[in-house]
Design an enzyme around this catalytic site. Structure first.
Site, PDB file in Angstrom:
ATOM      1  N   GLN A 166     -11.675  -7.326   6.499  1.00 56.21           N
ATOM      2  CA  GLN A 166     -11.158  -6.057   6.967  1.00 56.21           C
ATOM      3  C   GLN A 166     -11.438  -5.936   8.447  1.00 56.21           C
ATOM      4  O   GLN A 166     -12.179  -6.715   9.018  1.00 56.21           O
ATOM      5  CB  GLN A 166     -11.828  -4.898   6.219  1.00 56.21           C
ATOM      6  CG  GLN A 166     -13.346  -4.885   6.386  1.00 56.21           C
ATOM      7  CD  GLN A 166     -13.960  -3.690   5.729  1.00 56.21           C
ATOM      8  OE1 GLN A 166     -13.516  -2.569   5.931  1.00 56.21           O
ATOM      9  NE2 GLN A 166     -14.991  -3.912   4.947  1.00 56.21           N
ATOM     10  N   THR A 196     -20.774  -1.419   3.303  1.00 60.23           N
ATOM     11  CA  THR A 196     -20.249  -2.262   4.367  1.00 60.23           C
ATOM     12  C   THR A 196     -18.741  -2.409   4.277  1.00 60.23           C
ATOM     13  O   THR A 196     -18.039  -2.439   5.294  1.00 60.23           O
ATOM     14  CB  THR A 196     -20.918  -3.652   4.320  1.00 60.23           C
ATOM     15  OG1 THR A 196     -22.335  -3.490   4.359  1.00 60.23           O
ATOM     16  CG2 THR A 196     -20.483  -4.513   5.496  1.00 60.23           C
ATOM     17  N   GLU A 197     -18.216  -2.507   3.060  1.00 56.27           N
ATOM     18  CA  GLU A 197     -16.786  -2.709   2.880  1.00 56.27           C
ATOM     19  C   GLU A 197     -15.966  -1.475   3.256  1.00 56.27           C
ATOM     20  O   GLU A 197     -14.962  -1.576   3.952  1.00 56.27           O
ATOM     21  CB  GLU A 197     -16.489  -3.079   1.420  1.00 56.27           C
ATOM     22  CG  GLU A 197     -16.901  -4.484   1.023  1.00 56.27           C
ATOM     23  CD  GLU A 197     -15.997  -5.554   1.612  1.00 56.27           C
ATOM     24  OE1 GLU A 197     -14.935  -5.217   2.153  1.00 56.27           O
ATOM     25  OE2 GLU A 197     -16.363  -6.738   1.520  1.00 56.27           O
ATOM     26  N   SER A 198     -16.376  -0.315   2.774  1.00 60.10           N
ATOM     27  CA  SER A 198     -15.524   0.866   2.917  1.00 60.10           C
ATOM     28  C   SER A 198     -16.254   2.119   3.364  1.00 60.10           C
ATOM     29  O   SER A 198     -15.614   3.136   3.612  1.00 60.10           O
ATOM     30  CB  SER A 198     -14.845   1.176   1.574  1.00 60.10           C
ATOM     31  OG  SER A 198     -15.810   1.589   0.614  1.00 60.10           O
ATOM     32  N   TYR A 220     -20.717 -10.241   8.554  1.00 57.88           N
ATOM     33  CA  TYR A 220     -20.666  -9.519   7.288  1.00 57.88           C
ATOM     34  C   TYR A 220     -21.873  -9.863   6.420  1.00 57.88           C
ATOM     35  O   TYR A 220     -22.545  -8.972   5.877  1.00 57.88           O
ATOM     36  CB  TYR A 220     -19.373  -9.873   6.559  1.00 57.88           C
ATOM     37  CG  TYR A 220     -19.240  -9.287   5.172  1.00 57.88           C
ATOM     38  CD1 TYR A 220     -18.740  -7.999   4.982  1.00 57.88           C
ATOM     39  CD2 TYR A 220     -19.605 -10.023   4.042  1.00 57.88           C
ATOM     40  CE1 TYR A 220     -18.619  -7.466   3.708  1.00 57.88           C
ATOM     41  CE2 TYR A 220     -19.489  -9.491   2.774  1.00 57.88           C
ATOM     42  CZ  TYR A 220     -18.999  -8.216   2.615  1.00 57.88           C
ATOM     43  OH  TYR A 220     -18.879  -7.682   1.351  1.00 57.88           O
TER      44      TYR A 220
END
Length: 270
Positions: free
Chosen positions: A3, A132-134, A229
């Site tokens: 992302q 962390t992702e969203s 990440y």
């Protein structure tokens, strides 16, 4: 899932919210100072944030605008395999407190617990991945098409049981928090088994795909985004892990609970 950096660690930022003033500013700055002073190793992961006039916390991994102030800076670099982390060694209760006031996190924490129990994952690891992702934004969609809390690509979601319904497309199904977390947890659990319990390799594969990790010789691919990440999730995971005593108590409590009678993905009617 891959992302843009702008999507990472975001919590529902509202345009036009006022900057921090007075006690709120001092509260956030005090938290930042306590965190920074408590960690002595070189820093390489940061979380910025502010609290709006409604008391809602907003987080990002960089200073999005002038409202955001640094209140968390990661500390110790993990070892070669983060699965060897000593529980509680880098525990940051101040960080837990910041999560505790996030309405986005509180809305899904029971779903994170359900998925972690169903797939044998550490709650803190799953929590760190979603943050962390969203940033706990269930409607997040990356420029590459990753959807929802765990930023699942539709093709990956299909592999782990998510199907379109008569009234919803696959992408619309992935916006549902429970569907997204269960499918993402299933994928993460599979990756951990596939890479022999190596958490860092599983995280690298979650970000770049298992093929990229295999092509790199079962090492973290030399992609800056993927390396950043893995470091970010690992650091957050470290800081969320409670001391051993609390872990033992939680494990004992969990072991006495009844196991799910059905596959959680089937229960979610994916």
């Amino acid at each position: 899932m891959r992302q843009s950096p702008q999507a990472s660690l975001h919590l529902r930022c509202r345009a036009g919210a006022p900057p921090l003033r007075g006690s709120l500013r001092r509260w956030l700055q005090g938290t930042a100072m306590a965190l920074v002073l408590s960690l002595s190793a070189p820093a390489w992961a940061e979380i910025w944030g502010y609290v709006d006039r409604h008391g809602e916390s907003h987080f990002a991994d960089h200073q999005v605008d002038r409202r955001y102030e640094l209140f968390y800076r990661g500390g110790q670099r993990p070892g070669k395999n983060s699965s060897s982390i000593t529980p509680g060694a880098a525990y940051a209760p101040w960080l837990q407190a910041r999560f505790a006031v996030s309405t986005s996190y509180k809305a899904v924490r029971h779903l994170i617990r359900e998925a972690a129990t169903a797939y044998g994952l550490e709650y803190e690891l799953l929590k760190a991945v979603i943050a962390t992702e969203s940033g706990f934004n269930a409607r997040a969609v990356s420029p590459k098409g990753a959807v929802g809390l765990m930023q699942l690509m539709p093709d990956t979601a299909k592999r782990f049981g998510v199907k379109p319904s008569r009234t919803e497309t696959l992408q619309e199904r992935l916006i549902d928090p429970r569907t997204n977390i269960l499918a993402g947890a299933s994928y993460l659990s599979w990756l951990l088994k596939h890479f022999d319990g190596n958490t860092e390799l599983a995280l690298a594969a979650y970000n770049a795909g298992e093929g990229a990790v295999l092509r790199a010789g079962r090492r973290i691919p030399n992609y800056r985004e993927t390396r950043d990440y893995v470091r970010k999730v690992t650091q957050l995971h470290q800081n969320l892990l409670p001391p051993r005593a609390l872990l033992r108590q939680r494990t004992a409590t969990t072991s006495t609970a009844n196991a799910p009678s059905q596959d959680p993905l089937k229960t979610a009617q994916l």
